[in-house]
Design a protein around this motif. Structure first.
Motif, mmCIF file in Angstrom:
data_model
loop_
_atom_site.group_PDB
_atom_site.id
_atom_site.type_symbol
_atom_site.label_atom_id
_atom_site.label_comp_id
_atom_site.label_asym_id
_atom_site.label_seq_id
_atom_site.Cartn_x
_atom_site.Cartn_y
_atom_site.Cartn_z
ATOM 1 N N UNK A 155 14.356 1.212 1.974
ATOM 2 C CA UNK A 155 12.966 2.018 1.658
ATOM 3 C C UNK A 155 12.070 0.780 3.099
ATOM 4 N N UNK A 156 11.448 1.223 3.172
ATOM 5 C CA UNK A 156 9.883 0.741 4.228
ATOM 6 C C UNK A 156 8.748 0.716 3.175
ATOM 7 N N UNK A 200 0.530 -1.237 -0.124
ATOM 8 C CA UNK A 200 -0.498 -0.407 0.439
ATOM 9 C C UNK A 200 0.907 1.364 0.112
ATOM 10 N N UNK A 201 2.233 1.006 0.356
ATOM 11 C CA UNK A 201 3.164 2.150 0.409
ATOM 12 C C UNK A 201 4.276 1.550 0.447
ATOM 13 N N UNK A 202 5.136 2.973 0.129
ATOM 14 C CA UNK A 202 6.629 2.079 0.075
ATOM 15 C C UNK A 202 7.317 3.730 0.736
ATOM 16 N N UNK A 203 8.148 3.932 0.731
ATOM 17 C CA UNK A 203 8.455 4.834 1.437
ATOM 18 C C UNK A 203 10.464 5.235 1.354
ATOM 19 N N UNK A 260 1.004 -4.152 7.936
ATOM 20 C CA UNK A 260 2.800 -5.450 7.807
ATOM 21 C C UNK A 260 3.891 -3.973 7.809
ATOM 22 N N UNK A 261 4.533 -4.232 8.345
ATOM 23 C CA UNK A 261 5.881 -2.816 7.350
ATOM 24 C C UNK A 261 7.156 -3.756 7.445
#
Length: 165
Positions: free
Chosen positions: A123-124, A115-118, A134-135
């Protein structure tokens, strides 16, 4: 795949001549020098100048002549047309192409949807499955394969457990 890529965010006006300070979402703020057109809040601007410093770029845009005009762009995403974006080397992907991919273990166990990538030094990634998040950090050996065409990211189950929250 999306037609536009988000390459930065306008942080604030810079000076009195309409320049804006942009937080780059590219590998380097220098990458923003490659673009001749930027889209901010649905409006296409021709790029007049780009100075890069660290993670930031100072950009002059045609049609933004003063600080007041630049202030109106504060907080807006900076986008480019995908066709104007450079081709990435093998093994590199645009974040927008990873969103919506299914993360699975090498044995095929579904872990969730990205749902997201930081972007960071590591990268997270945030996955969602059954309403839970879940991260995990994309540390060495965690991601074993990415297939954006098949919308699938394969991870090493052991390394995933070591780095996930």
């Amino acid at each position: 795949m999306q037609d536009k890529l988000t390459v930065g965010t306008v942080l604030k006006p810079q000076g009195i001549r309409g320049e804006v300070k942009v937080k780059s979402l590219c590998d380097s703020a220098e990458d923003l020098k490659a673009f001749k057109k930027l889209i901010i809040d649905g409006v296409e601007y021709s790029v007049l100048s780009v100075r890069a410093s660290g993670d930031f770029a100072y950009i002059g845009l045609k049609g933004v002549a003063d600080r007041n005009g630049a202030e109106l762009l504060r907080g807006k995403d900076v986008e480019v047309e995908r066709v104007d974006a450079p081709d990435l080397p093998e093994g590199r992907y645009y974040i927008v192409d990873l969103i919506g991919c299914e993360a699975v273990t090498e044995r095929g166990t579904a872990l969730g949807e990205v749902v997201s990538v930081t972007p960071a030094k590591t990268d997270i990634y945030v996955l969602e499955k059954d309403g839970k998040e879940i991260t995990f950090a994309a540390a060495d050996g965690v991601i074993t394969d990415i297939d954006v065409e098949a919308r699938k990211i394969t991870v090493n189950a052991k390394r995933f457990k070591e780095v996930s929250l």
